[in-house]
Motif scaffolding. Sequence first.
Motif, PDB file in Angstrom:
ATOM      1  N   ARG A  44       0.958  -1.294  -0.097  1.00 19.75           N
ATOM      2  CA  ARG A  44      -0.318  -0.220   0.084  1.00 19.75           C
ATOM      3  C   ARG A  44       0.868   1.448  -0.222  1.00 19.75           C
ATOM      4  O   ARG A  44       1.744   1.847   1.001  1.00 19.75           O
ATOM      5  CB  ARG A  44      -0.768  -0.049   1.357  1.00 19.75           C
ATOM      6  N   GLY A 136     -13.028  -1.808   9.034  1.00 18.00           N
ATOM      7  CA  GLY A 136     -12.267  -0.962  10.008  1.00 18.00           C
ATOM      8  C   GLY A 136     -12.875   0.282   9.785  1.00 18.00           C
ATOM      9  O   GLY A 136     -13.983   1.067   9.006  1.00 18.00           O
ATOM     10  N   PRO A 137     -11.927   1.270  11.002  1.00 15.76           N
ATOM     11  CA  PRO A 137     -11.599   1.177  11.457  1.00 15.76           C
ATOM     12  C   PRO A 137     -11.820   0.525  12.527  1.00 15.76           C
ATOM     13  O   PRO A 137     -12.560   1.080  13.313  1.00 15.76           O
ATOM     14  CB  PRO A 137     -10.458   2.112  11.579  1.00 15.76           C
ATOM     15  N   THR A 141      -6.846   4.960  14.177  1.00 12.10           N
ATOM     16  CA  THR A 141      -4.873   4.574  13.783  1.00 12.10           C
ATOM     17  C   THR A 141      -4.370   6.093  13.107  1.00 12.10           C
ATOM     18  O   THR A 141      -5.172   6.800  13.045  1.00 12.10           O
ATOM     19  CB  THR A 141      -6.257   3.720  12.669  1.00 12.10           C
ATOM     20  N   SER A 143      -2.002   5.797  10.972  1.00  9.84           N
ATOM     21  CA  SER A 143      -1.807   5.361   9.000  1.00  9.84           C
ATOM     22  C   SER A 143      -2.428   5.182   8.245  1.00  9.84           C
ATOM     23  O   SER A 143      -2.473   4.918   6.968  1.00  9.84           O
ATOM     24  CB  SER A 143      -1.348   3.652   9.657  1.00  9.84           C
ATOM     25  N   LYS A 144      -3.887   6.155   8.465  1.00 12.28           N
ATOM     26  CA  LYS A 144      -4.321   5.926   6.609  1.00 12.28           C
ATOM     27  C   LYS A 144      -5.345   7.784   7.913  1.00 12.28           C
ATOM     28  O   LYS A 144      -5.858   7.891   7.825  1.00 12.28           O
ATOM     29  CB  LYS A 144      -5.776   5.356   7.453  1.00 12.28           C
ATOM     30  N   GLY A 173      -5.404   0.223  14.346  1.00 13.57           N
ATOM     31  CA  GLY A 173      -5.517   0.293  15.545  1.00 13.57           C
ATOM     32  C   GLY A 173      -4.891  -0.684  16.374  1.00 13.57           C
ATOM     33  O   GLY A 173      -4.909  -1.190  17.311  1.00 13.57           O
ATOM     34  N   ILE A 193      -0.892  -2.281  10.436  1.00 13.11           N
ATOM     35  CA  ILE A 193       0.565  -1.327   9.823  1.00 13.11           C
ATOM     36  C   ILE A 193       1.331  -1.468  10.882  1.00 13.11           C
ATOM     37  O   ILE A 193       2.347  -1.432  10.871  1.00 13.11           O
ATOM     38  CB  ILE A 193       0.051  -0.327   8.880  1.00 13.11           C
ATOM     39  N   SER A 194       1.419  -0.252  11.743  1.00 12.11           N
ATOM     40  CA  SER A 194       1.843   0.186  12.052  1.00 12.11           C
ATOM     41  C   SER A 194       2.573  -0.668  13.052  1.00 12.11           C
ATOM     42  O   SER A 194       3.945  -0.760  14.174  1.00 12.11           O
ATOM     43  CB  SER A 194       1.159   1.519  12.911  1.00 12.11           C
TER      44      SER A 194
HETATM   45  N1  3NM Z   1      -7.408   1.006   6.266  1.00 17.36           N
HETATM   46  P1  3NM Z   1      -2.304   0.659  11.490  1.00 17.36           P
HETATM   47  S1  3NM Z   1      -7.412   1.700   8.951  1.00 17.36           S
HETATM   48  C1  3NM Z   1      -4.963   1.093   5.451  1.00 17.36           C
HETATM   49  O1  3NM Z   1     -10.712   1.489   8.153  1.00 17.36           O
HETATM   50  C2  3NM Z   1      -6.008   1.141   7.025  1.00 17.36           C
HETATM   51  O2  3NM Z   1     -10.379   0.676   6.182  1.00 17.36           O
HETATM   52  C3  3NM Z   1      -7.998   1.423   7.243  1.00 17.36           C
HETATM   53  O3  3NM Z   1      -2.834   0.739   9.637  1.00 17.36           O
HETATM   54  C4  3NM Z   1     -10.269   0.787   7.284  1.00 17.36           C
HETATM   55  O4  3NM Z   1      -2.181  -1.096  11.768  1.00 17.36           O
HETATM   56  C5  3NM Z   1      -6.107   1.492   8.184  1.00 17.36           C
HETATM   57  O5  3NM Z   1      -1.047   1.018  11.889  1.00 17.36           O
HETATM   58  C6  3NM Z   1      -4.275   1.515   8.725  1.00 17.36           C
HETATM   59  O6  3NM Z   1      -4.065   1.251  12.010  1.00 17.36           O
HETATM   60  C7  3NM Z   1      -4.180   0.416   9.289  1.00 17.36           C
END
Ligand code: 3NM
Length: 220
Positions: A44, A136-137, A141, A143-144, A173, A193-194
């Motif tokens: 991504r 999600g989320p 988060t 990361s988005k 998250g 992700i994180s």
């Molecule tokens: N999509 P992390 S939340 C890429 O809600 C992505 O559809 C999301 O990253 C959704 O694990 C998200 O760091 C980010 O929170 C996920």
Amino acid sequence: MNQDQIRHYLQMYLVVGSVNCKASDPITIVKAALSGGVTLVQFREKGADALQGADLLRLALQIQALCRAEGVPFIINDDVDLALEIDADGVHIGQDDENAAEVRDRIGDRILGVSAHTVSEARLAVQHGADYLGIGPIYPTHSKDDAHEVQGTAILCELRENGIHVPLVGIGGITEERAAEVIKAGADGVAVISAITEAKDVHETVVRMKSKVGNTLRER
Ligand code: 3NM
């Protein structure tokens, strides 16, 4: 690919792009995550500093080669052209991306994942040929940028109670501590992700999170 195989691949799902890899380079992080046992990798490449052109293609091919060597499916976020160009194992799209039915036509029997936030979005994605849904989320988060409102694990229960039986992966998250509750609520796996890309020890974090997912699935 049948639903049981897809469910297996969703268990410990890594989402990664160069923008998420601050502590180390993406290749080092993906290698460590694969050695820890991630079951699927989604590339991504998003955000202001996202790679483009030849750099994007080079990184995609490098990560794909690492995944192939481990027999782990490699799928591309949004970019159907890139997925077809490099013969990726699949594509993951959001609600704002290309229509799922059109993407299904273009990618044939490759894996198709669709992000969904409500029961009606989930039903439509399944009708259009999604193999699995990303939900999600679940938790907050960072990361988005354009993430929807936090849904909690309740959305997973709601989808299952409303007859959505396709493979589901929770995202947003999710940490080692939270993985079990996501699975208990009805997900087949966790997409992260994180908690992986920013982990002090990527390999060990994946090992522990995957074992929590596996243990919780067995107890469910
Ligand atoms: N999509 P992390 S939340 C890429 O809600 C992505 O559809 C999301 O990253 C959704 O694990 C998200 O760091 C980010 O929170 C996920």
